[in-house]
Design an enzyme around this catalytic site. Structure first.
Site, PDB file in Angstrom:
ATOM      1  N   LYS A 182       4.136   2.684  -5.947  1.00  0.00           N
ATOM      2  CA  LYS A 182       3.490   2.864  -4.635  1.00  0.00           C
ATOM      3  C   LYS A 182       3.694   4.279  -4.109  1.00  0.00           C
ATOM      4  CE  LYS A 182       5.853  -0.246  -2.526  1.00  0.00           C
ATOM      5  NZ  LYS A 182       6.679  -0.675  -3.665  1.00  0.00           N
TER       6      LYS A 182
ATOM      7  N   SER B 165       4.538   7.047  -5.748  1.00  0.00           N
ATOM      8  CA  SER B 165       3.856   8.054  -6.573  1.00  0.00           C
ATOM      9  C   SER B 165       2.377   8.143  -6.208  1.00  0.00           C
ATOM     10  CB  SER B 165       3.986   7.699  -8.057  1.00  0.00           C
ATOM     11  OG  SER B 165       5.331   7.688  -8.457  1.00  0.00           O
TER      12      SER B 165
END
Length: 588
Positions: free
Chosen positions: A24, A26
């Site tokens: 999430k 990244s």
């Protein structure tokens, strides 16, 4: 590569959620950078109590928007629960007016000292960002906590509205109800914004793995029940092998393809982006900018000798070490998605196979434990979960039959009204946790904890209870009180295992968790490095490039953090069921 759907005419608000470890942060960071690089002004916000935005972006963040060096137009911040709670207390106290005495204010401040105050205050900060309190930004992007914690946060307005409608006496553990009722419209407007497809897109992030997909489908359904159906799917870490003759790479890709072919209808019907697996960790602006770029051509990369982790003791050695104690508490902790549940289940199964009585349970609201263990049974092993709803009902009935026993009907009605508060759930879960901790006096108890942020809140409650119980304790009094915190601090009673992946961010987060535990005088017993690909023998260039980074992180764990380190190798298919778990835990 097909252009990312979520970058084509994106809504003002983008809300990223999903199981821990699916990427999430990244993807939300890469999205924020891509939009800012187009000349837009973007605010990136983490609602995760265990946020790692600072490390990924290379900048120290606080509770106010901070410019991100190297990305013009991008600002980032962390919603700090403790800072939010103190700001909330100040606002409530300011509403009390000039006639309030110091004693009145002290009473309200005491009411505002609970964990539920921290939750609602953090939600209030989140609401402010949805309520157009920051009109200078073109986009506001939310990187959320793992789904169990996030769903709890999003359900708070509904829970508190029901409580306020039923409770007219003007006070609760969140202070005077007048202050809460002033927030009701603001909370409702925020949820309306979150559910408006013209203003907000909810991005369900997953990996092409059955466990992560199952969690994404559950989340999609629960969000829809809250009126939040404006969803899309982002599949992170999609792998394409460069040589189909490499059996490890081929099995990895085939398992991903099979998992996506079985997508539940609730996910298959959503718009979908697929983000390719990269040969490097997602830390730093260069890596984040490269996340949405076409896959790298690694065909000519070296496939020479690579470092291995064969010298790490395996999980069976860890189980032998724990079994030698004969009884005790094992708490398995770490960032979401690192494999805590697999490690906890394997340790419990291994102890039971060695002839011990074992209670395996979980404090994770997402409760993946039953799926990992499966439906089979084995002698000596009991598997269950600390179910917040069931524990709340049990706690309410206990209070009604004790404190409410001698009350008249009006008194009982008032007591039950108080117990209808959503805060009661926090108290009930803590009591259940304490009860389970106590069982380890005579047998083994293995606890699969929730992801880091949620676990830290539970440990805060444990510490608060300890301080309350020992505040007026006479050290010379006969007998000895032992609180749950004291049991967690006792290395002869409790062994804390920190699970990580051989990647930069999970190792850093496990290190930060270890620091938090040590501040509470809880010393971890050892670390488990999960999903190590170094000993698989793969020749795939992309996977071998990742192994180089993996070896560096394992050395970092051994050098900087852990007294004991155990290894668990990568498997293309996650171990599910007692027989597969025994293969991990039994001696080779």
């Amino acid at each position: 590569m097909t252009p990312m759907t979520l970058l084509c005419k994106p809504n003002r608000h983008l809300f990223f959620t999903g199981k821990g470890g699916v990427g999430k942060t990244s993807i939300s960071c890469a999205t924020a950078i891509a939009l800012a690089d187009k000349g837009l002004k973007v605010l990136l916000v983490s609602t995760d109590p265990a946020s790692n935005l600072d490390e990924m972006l290379g900048v120290s963040l606080g509770s106010d928007p901070t410019p991100v060096p190297g990305v013009s137009g991008l600002f980032a911040m962390n919603i700090d629960p403790e800072t939010a709670a103190e700001d909330y207390r100040v606002r409530v106290l300011d509403q009390m007016g000039p006639d309030a005495t110091d004693k009145d204010k002290a009473t309200v401040r005491e009411q505002l000292s609970g964990a539920c105050t921290t939750e609602i205050a953090a939600f209030d900060e989140f609401v402010g960002l949805l309520a157009d309190d920051n009109p200078q930004f073109n986009h506001i992007i939310f990187d959320t906590a793992p789904t169990g914690h996030t769903l709890r946060l999003l359900s708070l307005p509904k829970a508190w509205t029901g409580f306020l409608e039923a409770n007219e006496r003007g006070a609760s553990c969140l202070g005077p109800h007048s202050g809460l009722k002033m927030q009701e419209d603001r909370f409702r407007e925020a949820l309306d914004c979150l559910g408006d497809p013209a203003r907000t897109t909810i991005v369900l992030v997953t990996r092409a793995e059955r466990g992560a997909i199952r969690e994404a489908a559950r989340t999609a359904g629960e969000l829809a029940e809250l009126g939040l159906s404006n969803q899309m799917l982002a599949v992170n870490g999609r792998f394409t092998p460069s040589d189909p003759r490499d059996t490890v790479a081929a099995a990895f890709a085939a398992e991903q393809t099979a998992a996506l072919a079985e997508l539940p209808a609730s996910l298959a019907s959503l718009p979908r982006d697929e983000v390719p697996l990269k040969p490097f960790d997602m830390v730093g602006l260069g890596a984040l900018r490269a996340l949405f770029a076409p896959p790298d051509d690694l065909a000519g990369s070296s496939t020479g000798n690579l470092p291995t982790v064969a010298d790490l003791p395996r999980l069976s050695s860890l189980v032998d070490d724990i079994a030698a104690g004969g009884r005790g508490l094992v708490m398995v902790m770490g960032k979401g998605g690192v494999g805590k549940t697999t490690v906890a289940a394997a340790v419990a199964v291994g102890l039971a196979a060695r002839g011990h009585s074992v209670h395996l349970t979980t404090t994770d609201p997402a409760a993946h434990l039953s799926f990992v263990v499966g439906s089979d049974t084995m002698p000596g092993l009991t598997v269950d979960r600390i179910d917040p709803e069931a524990e709340t009902e049990r706690y309410i009935e206990k209070i009604m039959t004790t404190k409410g026993r001698d009350l008249d009907e009006d008194g009982k009605a008032l007591l039950r009204e108080d117990l209808a508060s959503p805060c009661t759930e926090e108290v009930a879960v803590f009591h259940a946790f304490s009860r389970v901790v106590g069982e380890a006096r005579s047998s083994f108890v293995v606890i699969d904890t929730a992801p880091t942020g949620h676990t830290l809140l539970l440990l805060d409650a444990t510490g608060a209870y300890h301080r309350q119980m020992t505040r007026h304790l006479d050290e010379n009094a006969p007998g000895r009180m032992i609180t749950p915190l004291m049991r967690l601090q006792d290395p002869a009673y409790t062994r804390v295992l920190l699970v990580t992946l051989p990647e930069t961010t999970p190792v850093s987060e496990a290190g930060a968790l270890q620091d938090d535990l040590r501040r509470a005088r809880i010393e971890p017993y050892g670390w488990v490095v999960n999903k190590s690909m170094a000993i698989t023998g793969t020749r795939d260039p992309l996977l071998r490039a990742r192994i180089n980074g993996e070896a560096a992180q394992i050395e970092r764990v051994k050098r900087d953090f852990a007294r004991r380190v155990y290894g668990l190798d990568f498997r293309s298919v996650a171990p599910v069921g007692l027989s597969e778990l025994r293969k991990i835990a039994d001696p080779v």
